[in-house]
Design a protein around this motif. Structure first.
Motif, mmCIF file in Angstrom:
data_model
loop_
_atom_site.group_PDB
_atom_site.id
_atom_site.type_symbol
_atom_site.label_atom_id
_atom_site.label_comp_id
_atom_site.label_asym_id
_atom_site.label_seq_id
_atom_site.Cartn_x
_atom_site.Cartn_y
_atom_site.Cartn_z
ATOM 1 N N ALA A 1 72.492 19.271 99.139
ATOM 2 C CA ALA A 1 72.323 18.041 98.363
ATOM 3 C C ALA A 1 73.313 17.966 97.199
ATOM 4 O O ALA A 1 73.847 16.892 96.902
ATOM 5 C CB ALA A 1 70.896 17.945 97.847
ATOM 6 N N THR B 1 76.581 16.851 98.480
ATOM 7 C CA THR B 1 76.492 15.428 98.806
ATOM 8 C C THR B 1 76.588 14.566 97.546
ATOM 9 O O THR B 1 77.323 13.579 97.516
ATOM 10 C CB THR B 1 75.150 15.140 99.533
ATOM 11 O OG1 THR B 1 75.088 15.938 100.709
ATOM 12 C CG2 THR B 1 75.013 13.677 99.884
ATOM 13 N N GLY C 1 70.952 11.857 97.394
ATOM 14 C CA GLY C 1 70.926 13.318 97.387
ATOM 15 C C GLY C 1 69.519 13.857 97.552
ATOM 16 O O GLY C 1 69.310 14.868 98.234
ATOM 17 N N ASP D 1 68.275 16.339 100.330
ATOM 18 C CA ASP D 1 67.625 17.559 99.863
ATOM 19 C C ASP D 1 66.292 17.789 100.581
ATOM 20 O O ASP D 1 66.057 18.850 101.168
ATOM 21 C CB ASP D 1 67.400 17.441 98.354
ATOM 22 C CG ASP D 1 67.258 18.762 97.637
ATOM 23 O OD1 ASP D 1 67.183 19.817 98.284
ATOM 24 O OD2 ASP D 1 67.212 18.733 96.387
#
Length: 126
Positions: free
Chosen positions: A46, A49, A16, A20
């Protein structure tokens, strides 16, 4: 000793983090978006995700998809507060450039890690 679930959570978090910072960099450096807008938008991508990764890999939960996503997003927003405050504070102190963006990013994400794990393990994916 760190348990296996926390290690899986950290792996998903690392993925993530890559998403990000990649989305943030594309928005800031590729499209010229303002820093904080880019930070919030990259966080949303993110968070989605990591929700999926934690759902399938860390906690292995398959029920209540929409309710779980709402709880996860709320907990992510709670954890986003210290993240964004640290991020913005570092940039105010050090100024903005690619290096300080990375420093602020790492420190901000680290500041939200503990609350994100506690909320995820005890509320979102219970």
């Amino acid at each position: 000793m760190i348990n296996g679930r926390f290690l899986r959570f950290a792996k998903v978090g690392a993925a993530g983090f890559v998403v990000d910072i990649l989305v943030f960099s594309i928005l800031v450096y590729g499209f010229g978006f303002p820093t904080m807008l880019s930070r919030v938008l990259s966080f949303i991508v993110a968070a989605t995700t990591t929700w999926l990764g934690n759902r399938l890999y860390t906690f292995k939960v398959t029920s209540d998809r929409f309710g779980q996503w709402k709880r996860f997003f709320l907990s992510a927003c709670i954890s986003m507060l210290p993240n964004l405050l640290v991020f913005k504070g570092i940039l105010l102190f050090l100024g903005e450039n690619p290096i300080t963006h990375v420093i602020a990013f790492v420190c901000g994400v680290a500041s939200g890690l503990v609350s994100n794990y506690v909320l995820s393990s005890r509320w979102v994916f219970r």
